[in-house]
Write a protein that holds these residues in place. Sequence first.
Motif, PDB file in Angstrom:
ATOM      1  N   GLU A 597      45.415  71.319  24.383  1.00 37.38           N
ATOM      2  CA  GLU A 597      43.790  71.051  24.068  1.00 37.38           C
ATOM      3  C   GLU A 597      43.756  70.199  22.971  1.00 37.38           C
ATOM      4  OE1 GLU A 597      44.455  74.664  26.118  1.00 37.38           O
ATOM      5  OE2 GLU A 597      45.584  73.930  24.357  1.00 37.38           O
ATOM      6  N   GLU A 598      44.575  70.136  21.843  1.00 41.51           N
ATOM      7  CA  GLU A 598      44.417  69.329  20.897  1.00 41.51           C
ATOM      8  C   GLU A 598      44.813  67.959  21.158  1.00 41.51           C
ATOM      9  OE1 GLU A 598      46.020  71.978  16.900  1.00 41.51           O
ATOM     10  OE2 GLU A 598      47.461  71.691  18.406  1.00 41.51           O
ATOM     11  N   LEU A 599      45.638  67.471  22.086  1.00 41.28           N
ATOM     12  CA  LEU A 599      45.818  66.259  22.586  1.00 41.28           C
ATOM     13  C   LEU A 599      44.609  65.786  23.234  1.00 41.28           C
ATOM     14  CD1 LEU A 599      48.163  63.887  22.792  1.00 41.28           C
ATOM     15  CD2 LEU A 599      48.748  65.044  24.831  1.00 41.28           C
ATOM     16  N   ARG A 600      43.867  66.622  23.900  1.00 41.44           N
ATOM     17  CA  ARG A 600      42.847  66.350  24.735  1.00 41.44           C
ATOM     18  C   ARG A 600      41.685  65.995  23.761  1.00 41.44           C
ATOM     19  NH1 ARG A 600      41.909  70.495  27.409  1.00 41.44           N
ATOM     20  NH2 ARG A 600      43.628  70.146  29.087  1.00 41.44           N
ATOM     21  N   ALA A 601      41.570  66.798  22.759  1.00 40.90           N
ATOM     22  CA  ALA A 601      40.462  66.264  21.801  1.00 40.90           C
ATOM     23  C   ALA A 601      40.987  65.222  20.973  1.00 40.90           C
ATOM     24  CB  ALA A 601      40.465  67.753  20.620  1.00 40.90           C
ATOM     25  N   LYS A 602      42.205  64.755  20.727  1.00 39.75           N
ATOM     26  CA  LYS A 602      42.531  63.636  20.162  1.00 39.75           C
ATOM     27  C   LYS A 602      42.414  62.357  21.048  1.00 39.75           C
ATOM     28  CE  LYS A 602      46.730  60.515  18.611  1.00 39.75           C
ATOM     29  NZ  LYS A 602      47.933  60.423  18.280  1.00 39.75           N
ATOM     30  N   ARG A 603      42.226  62.539  22.274  1.00 42.23           N
ATOM     31  CA  ARG A 603      41.936  61.576  23.269  1.00 42.23           C
ATOM     32  C   ARG A 603      40.405  61.446  23.114  1.00 42.23           C
ATOM     33  NH1 ARG A 603      42.499  62.340  29.555  1.00 42.23           N
ATOM     34  NH2 ARG A 603      44.675  62.702  29.223  1.00 42.23           N
ATOM     35  N   ASN A 604      39.754  62.172  23.083  1.00 40.93           N
ATOM     36  CA  ASN A 604      38.319  62.068  22.961  1.00 40.93           C
ATOM     37  C   ASN A 604      37.664  61.459  22.017  1.00 40.93           C
ATOM     38  OD1 ASN A 604      37.896  63.733  25.708  1.00 40.93           O
ATOM     39  ND2 ASN A 604      37.608  65.462  24.592  1.00 40.93           N
ATOM     40  N   SER A 605      38.601  61.557  20.844  1.00 40.28           N
ATOM     41  CA  SER A 605      37.977  60.933  19.688  1.00 40.28           C
ATOM     42  C   SER A 605      38.321  59.480  19.620  1.00 40.28           C
ATOM     43  CB  SER A 605      38.817  61.744  18.214  1.00 40.28           C
ATOM     44  OG  SER A 605      40.282  61.472  18.374  1.00 40.28           O
ATOM     45  N   ILE A 606      39.490  59.082  20.161  1.00 38.76           N
ATOM     46  CA  ILE A 606      39.946  57.676  20.312  1.00 38.76           C
ATOM     47  C   ILE A 606      38.858  57.292  21.270  1.00 38.76           C
ATOM     48  CG2 ILE A 606      41.488  56.041  21.467  1.00 38.76           C
ATOM     49  CD1 ILE A 606      43.637  58.223  20.665  1.00 38.76           C
ATOM     50  N   LEU A 607      38.290  57.670  22.558  1.00 44.11           N
ATOM     51  CA  LEU A 607      37.617  57.150  23.413  1.00 44.11           C
ATOM     52  C   LEU A 607      36.093  57.058  22.778  1.00 44.11           C
ATOM     53  CD1 LEU A 607      38.353  59.276  26.799  1.00 44.11           C
ATOM     54  CD2 LEU A 607      39.047  56.769  26.140  1.00 44.11           C
ATOM     55  N   LYS A 608      35.571  57.653  21.597  1.00 47.72           N
ATOM     56  CA  LYS A 608      34.546  57.489  20.955  1.00 47.72           C
ATOM     57  C   LYS A 608      34.145  55.879  20.547  1.00 47.72           C
ATOM     58  CE  LYS A 608      33.385  61.718  21.244  1.00 47.72           C
ATOM     59  NZ  LYS A 608      32.457  62.210  21.873  1.00 47.72           N
ATOM     60  N   HIS A 609      35.426  55.265  20.257  1.00 48.59           N
ATOM     61  CA  HIS A 609      35.384  53.817  20.491  1.00 48.59           C
ATOM     62  C   HIS A 609      35.341  53.013  21.369  1.00 48.59           C
ATOM     63  CE1 HIS A 609      36.425  54.201  15.845  1.00 48.59           C
ATOM     64  NE2 HIS A 609      37.180  55.542  16.276  1.00 48.59           N
ATOM     65  N   GLN A 610      34.173  52.990  21.930  1.00 48.41           N
ATOM     66  CA  GLN A 610      33.973  52.386  23.328  1.00 48.41           C
ATOM     67  C   GLN A 610      34.170  50.947  23.278  1.00 48.41           C
ATOM     68  OE1 GLN A 610      30.068  53.631  24.887  1.00 48.41           O
ATOM     69  NE2 GLN A 610      30.376  55.783  23.852  1.00 48.41           N
ATOM     70  N   SER A 611      34.043  50.589  22.384  1.00 49.45           N
ATOM     71  CA  SER A 611      34.231  49.070  22.274  1.00 49.45           C
ATOM     72  C   SER A 611      35.771  48.515  22.292  1.00 49.45           C
ATOM     73  CB  SER A 611      33.523  47.955  21.114  1.00 49.45           C
ATOM     74  OG  SER A 611      34.258  48.387  19.972  1.00 49.45           O
ATOM     75  N   GLN A 612      36.562  49.560  22.130  1.00 44.05           N
ATOM     76  CA  GLN A 612      37.791  49.018  22.137  1.00 44.05           C
ATOM     77  C   GLN A 612      38.912  49.837  23.397  1.00 44.05           C
ATOM     78  OE1 GLN A 612      39.165  47.172  19.187  1.00 44.05           O
ATOM     79  NE2 GLN A 612      36.846  47.094  19.459  1.00 44.05           N
ATOM     80  N   MET A 613      37.680  50.024  24.391  1.00 45.39           N
ATOM     81  CA  MET A 613      38.773  50.515  25.719  1.00 45.39           C
ATOM     82  C   MET A 613      38.899  49.253  26.453  1.00 45.39           C
ATOM     83  SD  MET A 613      38.746  53.653  25.506  1.00 45.39           S
ATOM     84  CE  MET A 613      39.145  53.225  23.609  1.00 45.39           C
ATOM     85  N   GLU A 614      38.665  49.115  27.787  1.00 48.55           N
ATOM     86  CA  GLU A 614      39.118  48.016  28.482  1.00 48.55           C
ATOM     87  C   GLU A 614      38.710  46.729  28.114  1.00 48.55           C
ATOM     88  OE1 GLU A 614      37.862  50.725  29.592  1.00 48.55           O
ATOM     89  OE2 GLU A 614      38.936  51.755  31.025  1.00 48.55           O
ATOM     90  N   SER A 615      37.740  46.237  27.080  1.00 46.55           N
ATOM     91  CA  SER A 615      37.252  45.278  26.904  1.00 46.55           C
ATOM     92  C   SER A 615      37.792  44.711  25.627  1.00 46.55           C
ATOM     93  CB  SER A 615      35.729  44.913  26.805  1.00 46.55           C
ATOM     94  OG  SER A 615      35.301  45.932  26.010  1.00 46.55           O
TER      95      SER A 615
END
Length: 661
Positions: A597-615
């Motif tokens: 659950e904590e690893l999933r929460a960590k992933r979610n917090s990284i995904l908040k940085h939308q400009s740093q995903m695929e592009s």
Amino acid sequence: MRTNLSSQISLNRVSTRYYKPENTIERSVLTRFEKIPTNIYETVDEGVSCIADEIIRKVQERQRDGKFCTIAAGTGASLRPLFAELVRRHKEEGVSFRNVVVFNLYEYYPLTEPNNSSFNQLNELFLKQVDIDPQNVFTLNGTIPQEGVIDHCHLYEQRIKTYGGIDIAVMGIGREGNIGMNEPGSAATSQTRLILIDATSRSEAAHNLGVDNLPPCSITMGIGSIMEARKVFLLAWGEEKADIIKKAVEDKISDSLPASYLQMHQNATVCVDLPTAAHLTRIQRPWLVTSCEWNDKLIRSAIVWLCLLTKKPILKLTNKDYNENGLSELLALYGSAYNVNIKIFNDLQHTITGWPGGKPNADDTYRPERAKPFPKRVVVFSPHPDDDVISMGGTLRRLVQQGHEVHVAYETSGNIAVGDEEVVRFMHFINGFNQLFDENKNETIKNKYAEIKKFLLSKKEGDMDARDILTIKGLIRRGEARTASTYNQIPLERVHFLDLPFYETGRIEKNPISEADVNIVMNLLREVKPHQIYVAGDLADPHGTHRVCTDAVLAAIDEEKKAGAEWLKDCRIWMYRGAWAEWEIENIEMAVPLSPEELRAKRNSILKHQSQMESAPFLGNDERLFWQRSEDRNRGTASLYDSLGLACYEAMEAFVEYKPL
């Protein structure tokens, strides 16, 4: 003010006899795995001084004989300290280079901007600062028509022969093992030619030149031409080159690793500092070549290596395992395999803690963090606005949930890592919002929207963004960082955007760190007076921002230490990694386990940085996205602990303590 303290971080104490053998016999024993003579220096300064001595000796020998000294040189980052030292010798000691003939190793093609040329950098760093006759300087031409390239290359080879060949070739090594821009696949007999540069080499070269983009090709002096040089120096500095140096020096010769061809050269020398030499056998696994000066970290490293080699957990290693794999010395020191096993098992077990800020009212004798004071004031320094969650997002949430006062300090704006389409998307929203809800129909936003769209439509590859666009890109990243911090329950008044000045050039190349950068960090530390500091130890960041940001923090801590700051006496500094590398297990001093659950929460917090995903434009040569790298590394650390017979967790974040020098 000391602004280069990251270069002095030493995770392991390496015995000097491993890299400075007393005699030829001892050297031959230590270097039995090395197929190119390799000189290891304690510091870059020591290394370039020794290399400069040899080059000047040859130049002056030729002067006495009334002959030219021909030097082929590249322009990679590894050569900059050497050029600086040669220039210093010329200006301060009167060393003359009047008889030197210089051949540039490579030039980008096709060149449209002279400032982006390899030769321009060589000229700025070295040629125009010494007394080399410009008529004795030869470079490849990156502007000639394509149909003339082959003849141009033949003429270059002929000119080298006219001067009697190359006396000294000086070059760095790329991350793919390329030398002189000879990419993997280059033949051992290749001559000067036009080649396609791969993406990794282009990115690395662009960073060295301080530009955003480079031409796709290079006219390059071939491997065969380099191999004809009477002396070759291959230079590499810093831990980010440790892997490729080990491969070039110790692996088999292969066209997939052009630097390995130097194993066939009669007079080649690899020159590295200790961090670069870290993966050579005599440094990383000295028990395979000599008797060792054992310390706790070296023993831990040896046992972990033995476990992975035998595929056994620590407590199942036997005397036979030790004897058959060069570790019988440890049996003599400790009496039996069991005694060594239990020592290392307990040592590693004590690095694991679910309380990164210290567990209150607990015996902290064998815990990595002290119990008091509780709660602690914590400052997490993040070079870019997402490194905090990428590298230690799980620990960050733990610290908050366990009641500590957590501050996050984003050191740079991260604005150059935002794509133009993100700017268009946000400006489109703002313009639409303005039209819908602004009763006064203010034209400012509408006009700015039109201005930015016009600029982006005419923007060419490599053009620098206008200041307004950089500001918008910075705001996008601020918004994402605030969202991630809120998700992690960090109050926004404890979120600090430092916008260190060194970063704000608008280009990949940044300004040198200055007192202004350090003072900004120091003011925050004086305000918070933290009991814990977390700082990036990910110095392999290919663009160098992590290193500069870490240097700013360490310099500020150093200044506070000199001033006798009371808060620093009760403060511990932890270094994290995540985006670019992970700590070797022998160096880990605190491992924080994460549940699924904590690893999933960590992933979610990284995904908040939308400009740093695929592009995201700066993913480096690792094709995985940052959240994927982070999870893979965290799971990998947990899997390693599990394979050693320790606790089995979903994932782990690892830290190493930094003790102020």
